[in-house]
Design a protein around this motif. Structure first.
Motif, PDB file in Angstrom:
ATOM      1  N   LYS A 298      -8.204  22.597   1.445  1.00 27.57           N
ATOM      2  CA  LYS A 298      -9.391  21.757   1.649  1.00 27.57           C
ATOM      3  C   LYS A 298     -10.537  22.645   2.141  1.00 27.57           C
ATOM      4  O   LYS A 298     -10.941  23.562   1.458  1.00 27.57           O
ATOM      5  N   SER A 299     -11.030  22.427   3.351  1.00 27.59           N
ATOM      6  CA  SER A 299     -12.181  23.180   3.836  1.00 27.59           C
ATOM      7  C   SER A 299     -11.741  24.379   4.677  1.00 27.59           C
ATOM      8  O   SER A 299     -10.660  24.383   5.278  1.00 27.59           O
ATOM      9  N   GLN A 323     -13.720  22.357  -2.678  1.00 28.80           N
ATOM     10  CA  GLN A 323     -13.547  22.978  -1.367  1.00 28.80           C
ATOM     11  C   GLN A 323     -14.831  23.700  -0.968  1.00 28.80           C
ATOM     12  O   GLN A 323     -15.631  24.105  -1.820  1.00 28.80           O
TER      13      GLN A 323
END
Length: 371
Positions: A298-299, A323
């Motif tokens: 994800k991030s 992302q």
């Protein structure tokens, strides 16, 4: 050949005593009220039908609210469609038949156009106790009601139901680490339902585990080093903060929902195995890959701290949705690691990036912007 309007006349229009009116040109009374006035609907129109009378010059469809004319129709018309409406539009109209003597009207019919099935149902902002749900109204009016079902099983046994007049809702007071299923359908003002849009599901986050190093050794696999007590499992939310500042040896292989190394932590996390995380945040302290690979799905947020990665290690961005790599650190350092993008969507840089190894894009797109 004009029309003769004779008030209070009676009898047939072309009886024996009216032989000068062989074509029924004389109207002796106001037009008869049409019979069988009815309406059928779809999502964007309403269609009115009725039985033709014999003494009309024409018909008018009028709004019941102010008697304004929607349509002025010729004689012998038996149907009219009102188009260009929104789904679940309110209509309240009546029919008037008229001639030079006068007119007659039907009772008004209140009807809603059919509702449209909602689209693009999705979840966001998932926490340990809440999930945000949203959808597209798909052309329904802004006052449309939506029925939302949610349950902890895909069969919707013991379903909870509520009704919303918006296209989003927050479900709060949920159980942590639990999968919830959602489905949405539309209901119009006449109580007619659409089918359900696609069923989706989301899992609330587990209760975060905080590193305390209350155990004898600094191993992540020692359940006594965590609050609440217990060894981290697949999908856990892991936080390093001032609750425990000692070093940690990460000797687990479980993929994590998130790993946050926050302000107040002054130790170093040393990987003993490859690690896969959803969200990765480094603000203080440090992490040493120690020859192991890190995969972020994800991030990746970098606001401070120390990131150590030796030659031959890999930092991979391997998510299935967009992302970002961001933070206040500039540039974001990945040491001597290789940088790999293996994302079916995209990875976007929101800060300058430094890595000492190779860059490889196996799948997806890397958006570098100005960096």
């Amino acid at each position: 050949l004009g029309y003769i309007a004779m008030l209070n006349a009676s009898g047939p229009r072309s009886g024996p005593s009216y032989e000068t009116d062989p074509y029924n040109r004389v109207y002796w009374s106001a037009s008869t009220m049409p019979a069988n006035f009815a309406v059928s609907v779809n999502t964007t129109s309403v269609t009115y039908t009725w039985t033709d009378v014999l003494d009309e010059s024409g018909y008018r469809i009028r709004r019941a609210s102010d008697s304004s004319v929607i349509a002025d129709l010729g004689a012998n018309t038996v149907a009219f469609q009102v188009t260009g409406l929104s789904s679940n539009s309110y209509t309240n109209n009546y029919l008037e038949s008229y001639n030079p003597v006068g007119s007659s009207v039907t009772a008004a019919i209140v009807k809603y156009t059919l509702p449209a099935e909602p689209l693009n149902v999705s979840t966001s902002n998932i926490t340990t106790t809440s999930i945000d749900l949203s959808w597209s109204g798909n052309g329904n009016t802004s006052t449309t009601t939506y029925e939302v079902n949610f349950a902890t099983n895909a069969a919707f046994v013991s379903t909870s139901t509520f009704y919303a007049v918006t296209v989003s809702s927050t479900f709060a007071n949920l159980s942590s680490n639990t999968t919830y299923y959602f489905r949405v359908r539309t209901v119009n003002g006449d109580g007619i339902f659409t089918g359900f849009a696609n069923t989706i599901y989301a899992r609330t986050l587990p209760t975060p585990k905080y590193w305390t190093k209350a155990g004898g050794a600094g191993n992540a696999s020692d359940g006594n080093n965590w609050d609440p007590t217990g060894v981290p499992q697949d999908g856990d939310v892991i936080i390093f903060s001032s609750s425990g500042t000692a070093n940690c040896t990460w000797d687990l292989t479980s993929p994590l929902e998130s790993l946050s190394i926050n302000t107040g932590y002054s130790g170093t996390i040393t990987l003993g195995n490859a690690l896969t995380v959803g969200d990765f945040t480094l603000t203080a302290g440090g992490i040493n890959l120690n020859g192991n690979n890190l995969t972020v799905r994800k991030s990746h947020i970098r606001n401070g701290g120390t990131f150590t990665a030796g030659a031959g290690t890999t930092v991979e961005f391997g998510g299935s949705t967009a992302q970002t790599i961001s933070g206040s650190a500039n540039p974001i350092q990945f040491g001597s690691a290789h940088f790999v993008v293996n994302n079916s969507s995209s990875v976007t840089l929101q800060q300058a990036l430094y890595f000492g190894g190779n860059m490889q894009i196996s799948a997806g797109t890397l958006y570098a912007g100005a960096y």
